[in-house]
Write an enzyme that holds these catalytic residues in place. Structure first.
Site, PDB file in Angstrom:
ATOM      1  N   ARG A   1       0.860  -1.186   0.000  1.00  0.00           N
ATOM      2  CA  ARG A   1       0.000   0.000   0.000  1.00  0.00           C
ATOM      3  C   ARG A   1       0.894   1.234   0.000  1.00  0.00           C
ATOM      4  O   ARG A   1       2.104   1.127   0.145  1.00  0.00           O
ATOM      5  CB  ARG A   1      -1.019   0.009   1.144  1.00  0.00           C
ATOM      6  CG  ARG A   1      -0.635  -0.598   2.433  1.00  0.00           C
ATOM      7  CD  ARG A   1       0.250   0.180   3.376  1.00  0.00           C
ATOM      8  NE  ARG A   1       0.020   1.585   3.404  1.00  0.00           N
ATOM      9  CZ  ARG A   1       0.977   2.478   3.592  1.00  0.00           C
ATOM     10  NH1 ARG A   1       2.238   2.110   3.773  1.00  0.00           N
ATOM     11  NH2 ARG A   1       0.725   3.758   3.605  1.00  0.00           N
ATOM     12  N   GLY A   2       0.235   2.401  -0.193  1.00  0.00           N
ATOM     13  CA  GLY A   2       1.000   3.630  -0.391  1.00  0.00           C
ATOM     14  C   GLY A   2       1.085   3.875  -1.895  1.00  0.00           C
ATOM     15  O   GLY A   2       1.400   2.962  -2.660  1.00  0.00           O
TER      16      GLY A   2
ATOM     17  N   GLN B   1      -2.050   2.678   9.880  1.00  0.00           N
ATOM     18  CA  GLN B   1      -0.754   2.779   9.183  1.00  0.00           C
ATOM     19  C   GLN B   1       0.244   3.605   9.995  1.00  0.00           C
ATOM     20  O   GLN B   1       1.453   3.409   9.890  1.00  0.00           O
ATOM     21  CB  GLN B   1      -0.932   3.436   7.804  1.00  0.00           C
ATOM     22  CG  GLN B   1      -1.661   2.595   6.785  1.00  0.00           C
ATOM     23  CD  GLN B   1      -3.145   2.892   6.762  1.00  0.00           C
ATOM     24  OE1 GLN B   1      -3.750   3.251   7.775  1.00  0.00           O
ATOM     25  NE2 GLN B   1      -3.773   2.723   5.608  1.00  0.00           N
TER      26      GLN B   1
ATOM     27  N   ASP C   1      -2.267  10.858  -2.509  1.00  0.00           N
ATOM     28  CA  ASP C   1      -2.604   9.760  -3.429  1.00  0.00           C
ATOM     29  C   ASP C   1      -2.947  10.279  -4.815  1.00  0.00           C
ATOM     30  O   ASP C   1      -2.798   9.565  -5.804  1.00  0.00           O
ATOM     31  CB  ASP C   1      -3.744   8.929  -2.859  1.00  0.00           C
ATOM     32  CG  ASP C   1      -3.220   8.075  -1.718  1.00  0.00           C
ATOM     33  OD1 ASP C   1      -3.114   8.600  -0.592  1.00  0.00           O
ATOM     34  OD2 ASP C   1      -2.852   6.911  -1.973  1.00  0.00           O
TER      35      ASP C   1
ATOM     36  N   ASN D   1      -5.783  12.397   0.036  1.00  0.00           N
ATOM     37  CA  ASN D   1      -4.834  11.638   0.876  1.00  0.00           C
ATOM     38  C   ASN D   1      -5.643  10.865   1.909  1.00  0.00           C
ATOM     39  O   ASN D   1      -6.880  10.980   1.977  1.00  0.00           O
ATOM     40  CB  ASN D   1      -3.821  12.573   1.544  1.00  0.00           C
ATOM     41  CG  ASN D   1      -2.690  11.809   2.203  1.00  0.00           C
ATOM     42  OD1 ASN D   1      -2.099  10.899   1.596  1.00  0.00           O
ATOM     43  ND2 ASN D   1      -2.380  12.121   3.446  1.00  0.00           N
ATOM     44  N   LYS D   2      -4.956  10.094   2.728  1.00  0.00           N
ATOM     45  CA  LYS D   2      -5.589   9.232   3.729  1.00  0.00           C
ATOM     46  C   LYS D   2      -6.655   9.968   4.528  1.00  0.00           C
ATOM     47  O   LYS D   2      -6.455  11.119   4.922  1.00  0.00           O
ATOM     48  CB  LYS D   2      -4.493   8.685   4.646  1.00  0.00           C
ATOM     49  CG  LYS D   2      -4.938   7.778   5.761  1.00  0.00           C
ATOM     50  CD  LYS D   2      -5.854   6.661   5.318  1.00  0.00           C
ATOM     51  CE  LYS D   2      -5.237   5.786   4.234  1.00  0.00           C
ATOM     52  NZ  LYS D   2      -6.269   4.902   3.591  1.00  0.00           N
TER      53      LYS D   2
HETATM   54  O1  MRU Z   1      -4.541   3.354   2.079  1.00  0.00           O
HETATM   55  P1  MRU Z   1      -3.064   3.570   2.001  1.00  0.00           P
HETATM   56  O2  MRU Z   1      -2.324   3.076   3.190  1.00  0.00           O
HETATM   57  O3  MRU Z   1      -2.496   3.060   0.698  1.00  0.00           O
HETATM   58  O4  MRU Z   1      -2.918   5.156   1.977  1.00  0.00           O
HETATM   59  C1  MRU Z   1      -1.649   5.725   1.909  1.00  0.00           C
HETATM   60  C2  MRU Z   1      -1.684   7.203   1.950  1.00  0.00           C
HETATM   61  O5  MRU Z   1      -2.725   7.824   2.022  1.00  0.00           O
HETATM   62  C3  MRU Z   1      -0.372   7.908   1.790  1.00  0.00           C
HETATM   63  O6  MRU Z   1      -0.372   9.134   2.461  1.00  0.00           O
HETATM   64  C4  MRU Z   1      -0.111   8.159   0.296  1.00  0.00           C
HETATM   65  O7  MRU Z   1      -0.279   6.995  -0.445  1.00  0.00           O
HETATM   66  C5  MRU Z   1       1.223   8.700   0.043  1.00  0.00           C
HETATM   67  S1  MRU Z   1       2.447   7.536   0.439  1.00  0.00           S
HETATM   68  C6  MRU Z   1       3.955   8.032  -0.029  1.00  0.00           C
END
Ligand code: MRU
Length: 347
Positions: free
Chosen positions: A44-45, A194, A235, A245-246
């Site tokens: 993920r990320g 996370q 994202d 973003n998250k």
């Molecule tokens: O749901 P996830 O864990 O994939 O979400 C990740 C995020 O929101 C991060 O902030 C984003 O992907 C940037 S990571 C370098």
């Protein structure tokens, strides 16, 4: 150690669901398995799923029995659809897949095996470049972090969210490596945690001073005057600078503005989607409510209790102090600065 890499005919990745308790790796040999690993968040990320999807395309090319370029391209388009559907918000996934599709669509190749080789090389390049880009972003961003600063961070944006090093946590790491005395408040980041599971694991290994805080405590610490700067990842960033973003990022940005705290997003230009004029057009992934009611298989309420689980939110660009990219720090008006960064200019 890379989060995602090519390993003799397979994609090897850290199983992020097992951290911080166990550092385990999985080896995936098909594009279907890679799509599933993205969906179930083994990986993920945004940048990490982009790199994984690139390798997924290389696997699809190797698995295809096609002996003509046209048929191979057709198989690749099918794999691309599957990979892109795994998670809709992070544009890095579609960006990486489309990069490989473009190569497949060019009329440069007449031999399918040549195309297979070139696709694998391209996927490896996406992964290698991610590491180099993160280091460039980290250097640029570190200049924003005052010596002695307390940084508030959301989700995980470190080596685990990328191929290596990280975006917002990469900036933290770079500031630390420069000898700055910093402390990091890590939002735990419900429901998948996370922040507490992954970011704390990373900072612990690096020796960076940190405290995990409940998400709801962020405003408290801002009010106490304990937060000097907020760094988050992204994202997808629309052309006007709106940032997906998250989930939970939006409320942090509003609180930051209310307290006069600088708020920066750190993201590579591959996260910028100029095709979308504003954040209202960014698709927001809705995940299984069971992640809220039964995190990691541990029920906290009876199974029939109702819940909702949006994985991301959109922060309007007016709340951002700037966007740190590998080509410099984009400042408002973002329409102009982001366009220049995507075109390859130093900003
Ligand atoms: O749901 P996830 O864990 O994939 O979400 C990740 C995020 O929101 C991060 O902030 C984003 O992907 C940037 S990571 C370098």
């Amino acid at each position: 150690m890379r989060t995602v890499e090519w390993d003799s005919g397979a994609v090897k990745m850290i199983d992020q669901r097992a951290l911080p308790w166990k550092l385990e790796f999985v080896r995936l040999e098909t594009a279907e398995a890679v799509a599933e690993s993205i969906q179930n968040m083994t990986v993920r990320g945004a940048p990490a799923i982009g790199a994984a999807a690139g390798f997924g395309m290389a696997l699809a090319a190797r698995a295809s029995k096609a002996d003509a370029i046209g048929a191979l391209a057709q198989d690749l388009r099918k794999a691309a659809e599957l990979l892109k559907a795994a998670r809709p918000t992070a544009v890095n996934l579609a960006w990486a897949v489309d990069k490989l599709l473009e190569i497949a669509a060019s009329d440069e190749f007449s031999n399918p095996d040549d195309l297979r080789d070139v696709l694998l090389q391209a996927a490896k390049r996406i992964a290698d470049e991610d590491v180099a880009i993160n280091k460039r972003m980290a250097q640029r961003g570190a200049a924003l972090v005052p010596d002695g600063a307390t940084i508030l961070h959301h989700c995980n944006t470190g080596a685990l969210a990328t191929v290596d090093y990280g975006t917002a946590l990469g900036v933290v790491r770079s500031a630390f490596e420069l000898g700055k005395k910093i402390h990091v408040l890590l939002d735990e980041t419900r429901p998948r945690l996370q922040g507490s599971r992954l970011s704390a694991w990373e900072l612990d290994r690096l020796g960076v001073s940190y405290d995990i805080i409940p998400d709801a405590a962020a405003g408290y610490y801002m009010g106490q005057g304990e937060v000097d700067i907020i760094l988050v990842g992204a994202d997808r960033i629309a052309a006007n600078g709106d940032v997906a973003n998250k989930i939970g990022t939006y409320q942090l940005a509003i609180m930051a503005q209310a307290h006069g705290i600088p708020f920066y997003t750190v993201a590579p230009t591959s996260t910028i989607d100029l095709a979308l004029s504003s954040g209202a057009q960014i698709p927001i992934e809705q995940r299984d409510p069971a992640e809220v009611t039964t995190p990691y298989g541990n029920p906290i309420v009876p199974a029939h209790f109702k819940a909702r689980n949006p994985a991301f939110d959109v922060t309007p660009h007016r709340y951002l102090s700037g966007i740190v990219t590998e080509r410099g720090i984009a400042r408002p008006p973002f329409n102009a600065s982001l366009r220049r960064a995507v075109a390859g200019e130093e900003i």
